[in-house]
Scaffold this active site. Structure first.
Site, short mmCIF file in Angstrom:
data_model
loop_
_atom_site.label_atom_id
_atom_site.label_comp_id
_atom_site.label_asym_id
_atom_site.label_seq_id
_atom_site.Cartn_x
_atom_site.Cartn_y
_atom_site.Cartn_z
NE ARG A 18 -3.05 81.02 40.80
CZ ARG A 18 -3.30 79.80 41.18
NH1 ARG A 18 -3.14 79.43 42.43
NH2 ARG A 18 -3.76 78.93 40.32
N GLY A 19 1.35 82.11 43.56
CA GLY A 19 2.66 81.48 43.51
C GLY A 19 3.14 81.06 42.14
CG ASP A 21 0.58 84.13 37.84
OD1 ASP A 21 0.56 83.09 37.15
OD2 ASP A 21 -0.40 84.88 37.96
NE ARG A 23 5.54 79.45 45.72
CZ ARG A 23 4.94 79.82 46.85
NH1 ARG A 23 5.62 80.39 47.80
NH2 ARG A 23 3.65 79.62 47.00
N GLY A 51 -9.24 73.86 46.24
CA GLY A 51 -10.27 73.45 47.18
C GLY A 51 -9.86 73.56 48.64
CD GLU A 85 -3.17 85.05 50.68
OE1 GLU A 85 -2.56 84.01 50.95
OE2 GLU A 85 -2.67 85.94 49.96
#
Length: 162
Positions: A18-19, A21, A23, A51, A85
């Site tokens: 989750r970017g 959190d 990245r 979306g 994913e």
């Protein structure tokens, strides 16, 4: 012989995260460490809009990887993209011999497996959006249970637990 033995593997590692959190913190260090060792790693560099559907190219990257590292963080389950994913990763683990390593980054493995804390809230939001009996949400919950049950690494602010 497994079906994956004939499949072309373009990446050594696929990183699922989750970017927002991780990245610019944990993930950047993990990617740099893998890169320094010559490990060809797929990391999605774009921040995806809500979306937006998971792209076929991203699905192919998962299929064409030898290993998937899933970085479970506080808001991982709030992202339908991350959960899609995860579904693909777990499907490839079962069908194509993809090796999967979970990393529990500032979350407990039981939160992921049992739907506690932020994972419980995220799944409740998905049920509200897609319906309590949604097959999609049921598949996401099963994928979280299965992946959260794998042996992996647990990171918090101070040290690593194996």
């Amino acid at each position: 012989m497994a079906a994956s033995s004939n499949m072309k593997r373009n990446y050594h590692v696929f990183l699922s995260f989750r970017g927002t959190d991780v990245r610019h913190s944990f993930l950047s260090h993990l990617y740099a460490a893998l890169d320094q060792r010559g490990i060809h790693t797929f990391v999605d560099r774009k921040e995806l809009r809500k979306g937006e559907e998971i792209s076929p190219a991203l699905m192919r990257a998962i299929e064409q990887s030898r290993v998937a590292i899933i970085v479970f963080s506080e808001n991982y389950a709030s992202s339908p993209w991350c959960l899609e994913e995860l579904l693909k990763i777990m499907e490839c683990e079962e069908r194509n011999d993809l090796i999967v390593f979970p990393v529990f980054y500032k979350v407990e493995p039981r939160e992921v497996r049992k739907g506690r804390d932020s994972y419980k809230r995220a799944m409740a939001e998905h049920e509200s959006k897609f319906g309590k009996d949604s097959e999609k949400v049921k598949r996401w919950k099963k994928a979280l249970l299965d992946a959260g049950s794998l042996s992996g690494w647990h990171f918090n602010d101070r040290y690593v637990l194996m």
